[in-house]
Design an enzyme around this catalytic site. Structure first.
Site, PDB file in Angstrom:
ATOM      1  N   ASP A  61       0.854  -1.177   0.000  1.00 25.93           N
ATOM      2  CA  ASP A  61       0.000   0.000   0.000  1.00 25.93           C
ATOM      3  C   ASP A  61       0.895   1.234   0.000  1.00 25.93           C
ATOM      4  O   ASP A  61       1.749   1.389   0.882  1.00 25.93           O
ATOM      5  CB  ASP A  61      -0.876  -0.022   1.266  1.00 25.93           C
ATOM      6  CG  ASP A  61      -2.297   0.406   0.989  1.00 25.93           C
ATOM      7  OD1 ASP A  61      -2.471   1.499   0.426  1.00 25.93           O
ATOM      8  OD2 ASP A  61      -3.228  -0.337   1.355  1.00 25.93           O
ATOM      9  N   ASP A  67      -3.040   4.629  -2.350  1.00 30.80           N
ATOM     10  CA  ASP A  67      -4.073   5.207  -1.508  1.00 30.80           C
ATOM     11  C   ASP A  67      -4.508   6.595  -2.013  1.00 30.80           C
ATOM     12  O   ASP A  67      -3.661   7.423  -2.348  1.00 30.80           O
ATOM     13  CB  ASP A  67      -3.476   5.344  -0.096  1.00 30.80           C
ATOM     14  CG  ASP A  67      -4.507   5.554   0.984  1.00 30.80           C
ATOM     15  OD1 ASP A  67      -5.374   4.697   1.154  1.00 30.80           O
ATOM     16  OD2 ASP A  67      -4.431   6.591   1.674  1.00 30.80           O
ATOM     17  N   GLU A  70      -6.381   3.794  -5.904  1.00 29.14           N
ATOM     18  CA  GLU A  70      -7.673   3.930  -5.241  1.00 29.14           C
ATOM     19  C   GLU A  70      -8.308   5.198  -5.808  1.00 29.14           C
ATOM     20  O   GLU A  70      -7.869   6.313  -5.523  1.00 29.14           O
ATOM     21  CB  GLU A  70      -7.492   4.046  -3.723  1.00 29.14           C
ATOM     22  CG  GLU A  70      -8.827   4.019  -3.002  1.00 29.14           C
ATOM     23  CD  GLU A  70      -8.768   4.560  -1.569  1.00 29.14           C
ATOM     24  OE1 GLU A  70      -9.703   4.296  -0.806  1.00 29.14           O
ATOM     25  OE2 GLU A  70      -7.791   5.265  -1.222  1.00 29.14           O
ATOM     26  N   HIS A 105     -11.319  -3.102   3.165  1.00 29.19           N
ATOM     27  CA  HIS A 105     -11.240  -2.688   4.573  1.00 29.19           C
ATOM     28  C   HIS A 105     -12.011  -1.400   4.851  1.00 29.19           C
ATOM     29  O   HIS A 105     -12.087  -0.973   5.996  1.00 29.19           O
ATOM     30  CB  HIS A 105      -9.774  -2.530   4.961  1.00 29.19           C
ATOM     31  CG  HIS A 105      -9.118  -1.401   4.215  1.00 29.19           C
ATOM     32  ND1 HIS A 105      -8.956  -1.404   2.837  1.00 29.19           N
ATOM     33  CD2 HIS A 105      -8.632  -0.213   4.642  1.00 29.19           C
ATOM     34  CE1 HIS A 105      -8.392  -0.285   2.467  1.00 29.19           C
ATOM     35  NE2 HIS A 105      -8.177   0.467   3.531  1.00 29.19           N
ATOM     36  N   ASP A 106     -12.528  -0.765   3.806  1.00 27.54           N
ATOM     37  CA  ASP A 106     -13.272   0.486   3.987  1.00 27.54           C
ATOM     38  C   ASP A 106     -14.777   0.302   3.827  1.00 27.54           C
ATOM     39  O   ASP A 106     -15.520   1.288   3.829  1.00 27.54           O
ATOM     40  CB  ASP A 106     -12.804   1.531   2.958  1.00 27.54           C
ATOM     41  CG  ASP A 106     -11.392   2.010   3.229  1.00 27.54           C
ATOM     42  OD1 ASP A 106     -10.989   2.053   4.404  1.00 27.54           O
ATOM     43  OD2 ASP A 106     -10.686   2.333   2.255  1.00 27.54           O
TER      44      ASP A 106
END
Ligand code: GLC
Length: 530
Positions: free
Chosen positions: A101, A203, A256, A329-330
Site C-alpha cells: 500500500d 491510496d 484507489e 477494509h473500507d
C-alpha cells in the site's frame, strides 16, 4: 503462470490482506506477518495471483497504518524486516506476487519529516507539508473539511500556522508541489521495488494535487470531492512517477480512485497515458460522509449496481482497465450488503463470488469473503475502533444529543470496523472457499472471462443479474439470482442454443433452457457454442 504478455495484470486475481486482522501467529491479539506466512499455502491453494498488503509500516495506528511514521520500517506489532523478506520470498516461491500500500497523500504526524517541519518556518522539511497562516480572526485558511470530521486544518502554535489534513489531524497532507518531497517518495518506492515487491495499491491517489488557490467551497458544497480530487497537476505527478520509477519495473499499479468519476478514469489508466494500469472506483462503495452516521443511505438496488458496472465498462472501453471489488477494509462485508448470511450463507456468498469473478476487470477479493464472513453486531459505541467513527461521534455530538442508538444502528450498517475484525479461522466452513477455488480455476481457463466484453442482458431487472462475456473464440453466459426468492429469467432469443455446457454453479448442475428457473441466490455459469 501468466502468458508472457505485457498485460498479465489484467488476468490476475488480487487478494487483499489487512494484516492486523488476517492471522495472529503469536496470540497477542494482533495479526502479523508470520501469520500471513503461515497461510501462504492456503492462499496459493485458493489460486490467487497477487497479495495486496494493507500498510505494514511503522505507524502510531491512528488510522490503522494509513498514518505512516516510517515508510521503510515494518510495524513492530506485525514483525520485522526479516519476516517481511521471508513473506515476500514465500509468496514468490509459490508463484504469487506481493504488492504494498502506497500511502503518500499524507504521512503520520509522527513521521520524522513532520516532526522537523513543525519546528520552524525555515526548517528544510517545512515544505514537505502544506502550511497556511490563519485568517485575521484566527480562523482556518479556508472552509475545507476533513473526511474524518471537522476542519481540514489544524493550528500548530509552535510556528503560528495551520497545516492541511484531508483525513485525521494526525495525518498531515504531503506537499506534492515540492520536487524534493516527490523525489523522496520515488526513492522509497524504489527501495521496495528493488527488494522484489511487485507493485503498489495507491491510496487516495487522485488527491495528491491540491487546488492551488485554496479557495473556500461555495456554501452548501462541503464534502464535495470535486474540490479535492483530480487537482490540476495530478496527471503530471503520476506521469513523473511512472517515468522516474514505475516504467523501470514489471510491476502492478492499482490506484484507489476516490473522487474519480467514470468519465475521468481513462485519464489515469488509458493505455497511452503512462500513469497507472488500473483504478477502482467508489460508485458502489457505502457512502460514509459524516452525516451518514446518523442517516445511512439506502443500499444500492441491483439495477443501480448493474448501471454502475455498465457505466464503467462503457467509459473504459478498450482503452483503460479497472480493478473491481465488492468488499475491502473500507466497506462493510459484502455478504451483509447483498447476500443473506442468516439463511443462505453459502448460496449468497457463492453467488456474489460468481459475479465478481466473471465480470470484466481485475478482481480483488477481500480477506474472509471466501470464509463467508458477515458483518458484526455492535451493541455499544465503545466496541467501534475506527478513527472515522470516533471522530464522527464527537463531532456530531451524539452523546450530548442522546443519539447513541441511532448512531449505533448506522454503524451496524456502514462502519469500516465490520471488515476489520479478526478472521474466524476456527469455525470457517470450507464450502465457500472451495467454490472460490473452482471459480478461480475456471476463470483462468477462459480468455472470454478475463479479457472478453461484458454485455448486460437486462439492466433494469432488480432480481436477476444476467450477462454474457465474449471473446473472438468463446461465449459465456452468467445468470445470478440476487434474492432469497425463486426467480424466472427469460433468455433473449439470440442466446437460445442447443449447445451449451454448465460450467459452474452453487446448486446441482442443470441444462440451459430458454426459461431459466432460479433457486434462492442461485448462480449459473454456462459456456455457449455455435
Ligand atoms: C484510503 C484508505 C482508508 C484510509 C484513507 C486515508 O481511503 O483505504 O482506509 O483511511 O485512505 O489514508
Amino acid at each position: 503462470m501468466f502468458s508472457m504478455n505485457s498485460n498479465w495484470w489484467k488476468e490476475a486475481i488480487i487478494y487483499q490482506i489487512y494484516p492486523r486482522s488476517f492471522n495472529d501467529s503469536n496470540a497477542d491479539g494482533v495479526g502479523d506477518l508470520r501469520g500471513i506466512i503461515n497461510r501462504l499455502d492456503y492462499l496459493q491453494n485458493l489460486g490467487v495471483d497477487v497479495l495486496w498488503l494493507s500498510p505494514c509500516f511503522a505507524s502510531p495506528n491512528v488510522d490503522n497504518g494509513y498514518d505512516i511514521a516510517d515508510y521503510e520500517a515494518i510495524m513492530p506489532d506485525f514483525g520485522t524486516m526479516t519476516d517481511f523478506d521471508e513473506l515476500l520470498a514465500g509468496a514468490h516461491e509459490r508463484g504469487m506476487k506481493l504488492i504494498l500500500d502506497l500511502v503518500v497523500n499524507h504521512s503520520s504526524d509522527q513521521h520524522r519529516w513532520f516532526q522537523e517541519a513543525r519546528k520552524s518556518k525555515d526548517n528544510p522539511y517545512r515544505d514537505y507539508y502544506i502550511w497556511k497562516p490563519a485568517n485575521a480572526d484566527g480562523s482556518p485558511p479556508n472552509n475545507w473539511i476533513s473526511f474524518f470530521s471537522g476542519p481540514a486544518w489544524t493550528f500548530d502554535a509552535q510556528t503560528d500556522a495551520y497545516y492541511l489534513h484531508l483525513f485525521a489531524k494526525q495525518q498531515p497532507d504531503l506537499n506534492w508541489e515540492n520536487p524534493a518531497l516527490r523525489q523522496e517518495i520515488y526513492k522509497m518506492m524504489r527501495f521496495w521495488l528493488n527488494k522484489g515487491v511487485d507493485g503498489f495499491r495507491m491510496d487516495v491517489i487522485a488527491l495528491l494535487s491540491k487546488e492551488p488557490t485554496f479557495a473556500d467551497y461555495p456554501e452548501g458544497q462541503f464534502g464535495n470531492l470535486a474540490y479535492y480530487a483530480n487537482g490540476p497537476r495530478i496527471h503530471e505527478f503520476l506521469q513523473e512517477m511512472h517515468q522516474e520509477v514505475l516504467q523501470h519495473y514489471n510491476c502492478l499499479t492499482v490506484g484507489e480512485g476516490f473522487g474519480v468519476a467514470a468519465h475521468q478514469a481513462n485519464l489515469y489508466v488509458g493505455q497511452d497515458r503512462r500513469e497507472l494500469q488500473m483504478i477502482y472506483h467508489f460508485d458502489h462503495a457505502v457512502p460514509r460522509d459524516e452525516f451518514r452516521f446518523l442517516d445511512p443511505a439506502p443500499e444500492f438496488t441491483l439495477a443501480e449496481l448493474k448501471g454502475i458496472f455498465a457505466q464503467w465498462n462503457a467509459a473504459l472501453g478498450n482503452d483503460g482497465w479497472q480493478n473491481i471489488y465488492f468488499g475491502n477494509h473500507d466497506n462493510p462485508r459484502v455478504l451483509s450488503r447483498f447476500g443473506n448470511a442468516a439463511q443462505y450463507r453459502y448460496e449468497s456468498a457463492a453467488m456474489l463470488a460468481t459475479i465478481l469473478l466473471t465480470q470484466r476487470g481485475t478482481p480483488s477479493l477481500y480477506q474472509g469473503d471466501e470464509l463467508g464472513v458477515a458483518n458484526r453486531h455492535f451493541t455499544q459505541v465503545a466496541q467501534l475502533d475506527d478513527v472515522q467513527v470516533k471522530n464522527a461521534y464527537q463531532n456530531l455530538k451524539v452523546a450530548e444529543q442522546g443519539l447513541d442508538e441511532q448512531f449505533l444502528a448506522a454503524c451496524n450498517r456502514i462502519a469500516r470496523d465490520h471488515a476489520r475484525a479478526p478472521l474466524p479461522w476456527q469455525d470457517a466452513p470450507n464450502a465457500i472457499y472451495d467454490y472460490y477455488r473452482q471459480l478461480i480455476q475456471l476463470r483462468k481457463t477462459s480468455n472470454a472471462l478475463t479479457l472478453g466484453h461484458c454485455v448486460d442482458l437486462d439492466l433494469n431487472n432488480n432480481e436477476v443479474w444476467a450477462y454474457t462475456r465474449q471473446s473472438e473464440s468463446e461465449q459465456w453466459l452468467v445468470v445470478c439470482n440476487f434474492t432469497a426468492q425463486r426467480q424466472v429469467f427469460e433468455l433473449p432469443p439470440h442466446l437460445h442454443t442447443e449447445k451449451s455446457v454448465w460450467r459452474m454453479g452453487n446448486y446441482a448442475p442443470v441444462g440451459l433452457r430458454p426459461t431459466i428457473g432460479l433457486k434462492p441466490y442461485e448462480a449459473l455459469v454456462y459456456q455457449l457454442f455455435g
